[in-house]
Scaffold this active site. Structure first.
Site, PDB file in Angstrom:
ATOM      1  N   ASP A  46       0.840  -1.196   0.000  1.00 55.51           N
ATOM      2  CA  ASP A  46       0.000   0.000   0.000  1.00 55.51           C
ATOM      3  C   ASP A  46       0.879   1.251   0.000  1.00 55.51           C
ATOM      4  O   ASP A  46       1.631   1.486   0.947  1.00 55.51           O
ATOM      5  CB  ASP A  46      -0.886  -0.014   1.256  1.00 55.51           C
ATOM      6  CG  ASP A  46      -1.820   1.169   1.294  1.00 55.51           C
ATOM      7  OD1 ASP A  46      -2.904   1.075   0.692  1.00 55.51           O
ATOM      8  OD2 ASP A  46      -1.467   2.197   1.912  1.00 55.51           O
ATOM      9  N   TYR A  51       2.919   9.724   0.534  1.00 52.34           N
ATOM     10  CA  TYR A  51       4.015   9.083   1.268  1.00 52.34           C
ATOM     11  C   TYR A  51       5.371   9.317   0.584  1.00 52.34           C
ATOM     12  O   TYR A  51       6.409   8.957   1.142  1.00 52.34           O
ATOM     13  CB  TYR A  51       3.784   7.565   1.392  1.00 52.34           C
ATOM     14  CG  TYR A  51       2.458   7.128   1.963  1.00 52.34           C
ATOM     15  CD1 TYR A  51       1.651   7.996   2.696  1.00 52.34           C
ATOM     16  CD2 TYR A  51       1.988   5.825   1.768  1.00 52.34           C
ATOM     17  CE1 TYR A  51       0.420   7.589   3.188  1.00 52.34           C
ATOM     18  CE2 TYR A  51       0.761   5.414   2.272  1.00 52.34           C
ATOM     19  CZ  TYR A  51      -0.018   6.302   2.973  1.00 52.34           C
ATOM     20  OH  TYR A  51      -1.239   5.887   3.466  1.00 52.34           O
ATOM     21  N   LYS A  76      -2.577   6.228  -3.974  1.00 52.14           N
ATOM     22  CA  LYS A  76      -3.679   7.140  -3.629  1.00 52.14           C
ATOM     23  C   LYS A  76      -3.409   8.556  -4.132  1.00 52.14           C
ATOM     24  O   LYS A  76      -2.244   8.958  -4.242  1.00 52.14           O
ATOM     25  CB  LYS A  76      -3.852   7.216  -2.095  1.00 52.14           C
ATOM     26  CG  LYS A  76      -3.804   5.882  -1.398  1.00 52.14           C
ATOM     27  CD  LYS A  76      -4.069   5.991   0.097  1.00 52.14           C
ATOM     28  CE  LYS A  76      -3.768   4.676   0.777  1.00 52.14           C
ATOM     29  NZ  LYS A  76      -2.354   4.436   1.059  1.00 52.14           N
ATOM     30  N   HIS A 107      -7.496   9.736  -1.240  1.00 51.37           N
ATOM     31  CA  HIS A 107      -6.933   9.648   0.115  1.00 51.37           C
ATOM     32  C   HIS A 107      -7.832  10.278   1.190  1.00 51.37           C
ATOM     33  O   HIS A 107      -7.949   9.765   2.296  1.00 51.37           O
ATOM     34  CB  HIS A 107      -5.548  10.297   0.114  1.00 51.37           C
ATOM     35  CG  HIS A 107      -4.570   9.656   1.025  1.00 51.37           C
ATOM     36  ND1 HIS A 107      -3.238   9.514   0.728  1.00 51.37           N
ATOM     37  CD2 HIS A 107      -4.719   9.107   2.251  1.00 51.37           C
ATOM     38  CE1 HIS A 107      -2.623   8.908   1.732  1.00 51.37           C
ATOM     39  NE2 HIS A 107      -3.500   8.656   2.664  1.00 51.37           N
TER      40      HIS A 107
END
Ligand code: 1BO
Length: 304
Positions: A46, A51, A76, A107
């Site tokens: 994921d 990130y 996302k 998100h």
């Protein structure tokens, strides 16, 4: 428990119930933790634009030599990009270096100014905000754009994250929305089981994924008395009990770790008895009620 169990999504695809979470991995950790996870037997990773690790995750996947169709990869779209779905997705797929993603999630259900300065604290002390007026652009508009991505073949399923029931109801009621989200990814752990929302999603055919399953920063779940007691009895770590509970309650769970040993150990799932599962269900009640540990406080009401 032999192997990682799977859940069938409303697209017909199978998603492994345990995946590697990569939020809050430092620079470089996205690569090493994905390498270690794939070595340990994870087939589900994921990631997210936010990130900043899509390139690392993709590199580790490509180098692993594991056939692409044996893996499940999620990324996302972040609020600052909600008005630019196609461009943002193309950037993600380029960073990942993959032909497709298995799942593309929105998100958060809130659009932020694309050129805003702060992606995490868009509301300033003086009250001014980078949140886009939903009359101008709403999460429904983004989801409609995401539906179009399915036609490209580069996205196998679309879904949502951090939506409350009201926003899901609004999405499902929109006549231009014809694709039921495959997944809703939310904060879930024994301090925040969100059973009503989980049940609601399941009743609509939406699979539910748990982020921060150990309780985010400091992993408070690992010191919980009930979890520790069951872990001792079953001779596994408290993390394994928390992860196994998520599996027991038919959710998909995304534990994050950057330590090779823990990444591996987190896969030693045990089959909880219903008695053990229900005891864990009750933990939050013993502690005075549900406790949300991830709440960005963007100046709009995100949760109930
Ligand atoms: C802010 C990120 C929450 C989990 O993806």
């Amino acid at each position: 428990m032999p192997g990682i169990p799977t859940i069938k999504l409303n697209t017909g695809a199978l998603i492994p119930q345990v995946g590697l979470g990569t939020w809050q991995s430092a620079d470089g950790d996205g690569y090493t933790s994905t390498v270690e996870a794939l070595k340990a037997g994870y087939t589900h990773i994921d990631s997210a634009m936010f990130y900043r690790n899509e390139a690392e995750v993709g590199k580790a996947i490509r180098e692993s030599g594991i056939p692409r169709d044996k893996l499940f990869v999620t990324t996302k779209i972040w609020p600052t990009d909600l008005q630019y779905v196609e461009e943002t997705f193309n950037k993600s797929i380029e960073l990942l270096g993959l032909d497709y993603v298995d799942l593309y999630l929105m998100h958060w259900p809130v659009a932020m100014n694309h050129n805003g300065n702060d992606r995490w604290y868009p509301t300033k002390p003086d009250g001014s905000t980078d949140i886009v007026d939903p009359e101008e652009w709403s999460y429904l508009d983004t989801y409609k754009e995401m539906q179009k991505l399915l036609k490209t073949g580069k996205v196998k399923a679309i879904g949502i994250s951090n939506f409350n029931q009201e926003r899901i109801e609004k999405l499902l009621a929109d006549p231009e929305i014809t694709v039921v989200p495959a997944v809703e990814q939310i904060e879930l752990h024994p301090l925040l089981p969100q059973q009503e929302l989980v049940d609601y999603c399941h009743s609509k055919g939406i699979a539910v994924e748990a982020y921060s399953p150990l309780g985010s920063t400091g992993a408070p779940i690992l010191n919980n008395e009930t979890i520790v007691k069951i872990a001792k009895k079953r001779d596994v770590s408290p993390a394994v009990i928390a992860i196994s509970w998520a599996v027991w309650r038919k959710t998909i769970v995304l534990p994050k770790s950057t330590h090779a040993e823990r990444i591996k150990a987190n896969l030693q799932l045990v089959e909880l008895t219903d008695e053990e599962g229900k005891e864990i269900d009750n933990i939050h009640k013993l502690l005075g009620g549900p406790k949300r540990l991830v709440d960005p406080q963007w100046g709009i009401k995100l949760f109930d």
